[in-house]
Design an enzyme around this catalytic site. Structure first.
Site, PDB file in Angstrom:
ATOM      1  N   GLU A  54      70.877  -4.919  53.048  1.00 46.24           N
ATOM      2  CA  GLU A  54      70.372  -5.877  52.064  1.00 46.24           C
ATOM      3  C   GLU A  54      70.597  -7.303  52.544  1.00 46.24           C
ATOM      4  OE1 GLU A  54      68.924  -5.889  49.033  1.00 46.24           O
ATOM      5  OE2 GLU A  54      68.534  -3.734  49.155  1.00 46.24           O
ATOM      6  N   LYS A  69      98.121 -17.386  55.658  1.00 47.00           N
ATOM      7  CA  LYS A  69      98.332 -15.953  55.867  1.00 47.00           C
ATOM      8  C   LYS A  69      99.471 -15.696  56.852  1.00 47.00           C
ATOM      9  CE  LYS A  69      95.635 -11.747  56.450  1.00 47.00           C
ATOM     10  NZ  LYS A  69      94.272 -11.202  56.491  1.00 47.00           N
ATOM     11  N   ARG A  93      80.412  -9.437  56.539  1.00 41.82           N
ATOM     12  CA  ARG A  93      80.269  -8.503  55.423  1.00 41.82           C
ATOM     13  C   ARG A  93      78.831  -8.025  55.409  1.00 41.82           C
ATOM     14  NH1 ARG A  93      82.712 -11.134  50.405  1.00 41.82           N
ATOM     15  NH2 ARG A  93      84.681 -10.504  51.373  1.00 41.82           N
ATOM     16  N   LYS A 128      91.434   1.565  46.837  1.00 37.73           N
ATOM     17  CA  LYS A 128      92.722   0.938  46.538  1.00 37.73           C
ATOM     18  C   LYS A 128      93.085   1.173  45.071  1.00 37.73           C
ATOM     19  CE  LYS A 128      93.209  -2.591  49.972  1.00 37.73           C
ATOM     20  NZ  LYS A 128      93.713  -3.952  50.219  1.00 37.73           N
ATOM     21  N   GLU A 155      86.528  -8.660  61.898  1.00 34.93           N
ATOM     22  CA  GLU A 155      86.652  -7.734  60.770  1.00 34.93           C
ATOM     23  C   GLU A 155      85.276  -7.510  60.168  1.00 34.93           C
ATOM     24  OE1 GLU A 155      89.726  -7.573  57.227  1.00 34.93           O
ATOM     25  OE2 GLU A 155      87.989  -8.729  56.567  1.00 34.93           O
ATOM     26  N   GLU A 170      86.231  -9.057  40.690  1.00 38.95           N
ATOM     27  CA  GLU A 170      87.675  -8.825  40.767  1.00 38.95           C
ATOM     28  C   GLU A 170      88.364  -9.984  41.481  1.00 38.95           C
ATOM     29  OE1 GLU A 170      91.246  -6.514  42.557  1.00 38.95           O
ATOM     30  OE2 GLU A 170      89.698  -7.696  43.524  1.00 38.95           O
TER      31      GLU A 170
END
Ligand code: GTP
Ligand code: MG
Length: 216
Positions: A54, A69, A93, A128, A155, A170
Site C-alpha cells: 500500500e 535511546k 515501514r 506483544k 530495521e 496506541e
C-alpha cells in the site's frame, strides 16, 4: 528471541567516524532498500496484476532520539555505540493489505543475495502484551563508497493497514499519557487489537475467495 548483534557489527562501526558519515551511510542504505521494495512491488504488479504494498515510509532516526535511546540503555553517546547498539537508525515501514502479503514481502527481501537478515521478530505470531502486531526484521546491506564497502543495518517493519492504524493510535495514547496509561484504555486497546486481528483474518479469507472465483 533476542540475539546479541554486537559482534557482527564491529566491522561496521570501525568504518564510521562522524555523524555526517553515519547519516550519509544510513540514508544511502534506506535509498537502496526503498528502491528494492519499489522494484518488487512493480514486478508483482506486472506479473500478478496486484499490488502487495500500500505504501512505504522511511526515516533516519534523529540524533536526539539516538542519544536518548543510548542513554536509556546505559550506553555512552559515541558513534561506535550508536552503530553497534541502535538497530533502528535507518527504519523503513512497509504497509500492505493482507497478512499473507507480509510474509511474501519478508521472504522476497530475505532471498536477496546482498541482504543479510540479522534478526526477525514476528509480533504477528507472537503479539506483544500491549496487543501490538507487526513483522520486524533487522537486515544489513552493503553500501558502496568510492574506496570501500560498508555494511549498514536497517530495521524493516511490515504490517497491514489495520495493524498500522492500531499502532498509530496506541503510539499517540502512549505519548499523551507517557508511562501512565489508564487501565481501562489499555484494556480497550487490547480489545481493538483482537478486532484488528479478526478483521485481517476475515479480509484475507474474503480476498482468497474472490481470487479463487476469478480463477475459475
Ligand atoms: P525499541 O527500543 O522501541 O526500538 O524496541 P526494541 O529494540 O525492543 O525492538 P522492537 O522490535 O520491540 O520494537 C521496534 C519498534 O517497533 C519500536 O521502535 C516501535 O516503532 C515499534 N513497536 C514495538 N512495540 C510497539 C508497541 O507496543 N506499540 C507500538 N505502537 N509500536 C511498537
Ligand atoms: Mg524503534
Amino acid at each position: 528471541m533476542e540475539l546479541d548483534l554486537s559482534g557482527i557489527n564491529i566491522r561496521i562501526s570501525d568504518d564510521m567516524h562522524t555523524w555526517e558519515e553515519v547519516n550519509l551511510l544510513y540514508n544511502s542504505a534506506l535509498k537502496q532498500i526503498t528502491t528494492k521494495i519499489e522494484i518488487l512491488n512493480e514486478e508483482f504488479q506486472e506479473v500478478h496484476r496486484y499490488n502487495p504494498i500500500e505504501h512505504v515510509k522511511a526515516r533516519v532516526k534523529s540524533p536526539e532520539s539516538i542519544v536518548k535511546k543510548l542513554k536509556r540503555n546505559g550506553y555512552e553517546s559515541t558513534i561506535e555505540n550508536m552503530v553497534r547498539y541502535i538497530n533502528d537508525i535507518a527504519g523503513i515501514r512497509i504497509i500492505c493489505s493482507f497478512t499473507s502479503d507480509i510474509y511474501r514481502i519478508a521472504e522476497m527481501i530475505s532471498n536477496q543475495k546482498d541482504i543479510q537478515v540479522l534478526l526477525v521478530k514476528d509480533y504477528i505470531m507472537n503479539p506483544k502484551n500491549s496487543g501490538y502486531r507487526s513483522y520486524h526484521m533487522i537486515i544489513s546491506l552493503p553500501v558502496y563508497l568510492s574506496d570501500r564497502i560498508v555494511y549498514v543495518k536497517v530495521e524493516i517493519q511490515i504490517r497491514t493497514v489495520a495493524m498500522d492504524f492500531w499502532a498509530s493510535l496506541e503510539h499517540k495514547i502512549n505519548d499523551k499519557y507517557e508511562a501512565e496509561v489508564p487501565e481501562h484504555i489499555k484494556r480497550e486497546l487490547l480489545e481493538c487489537a483482537e478486532m484488528v486481528s479478526d478483521l485481517d483474518a476475515k479480509m484475507m479469507s474474503l480476498n482468497e475467495e474472490i481470487k479463487d472465483a476469478g480463477d475459475e
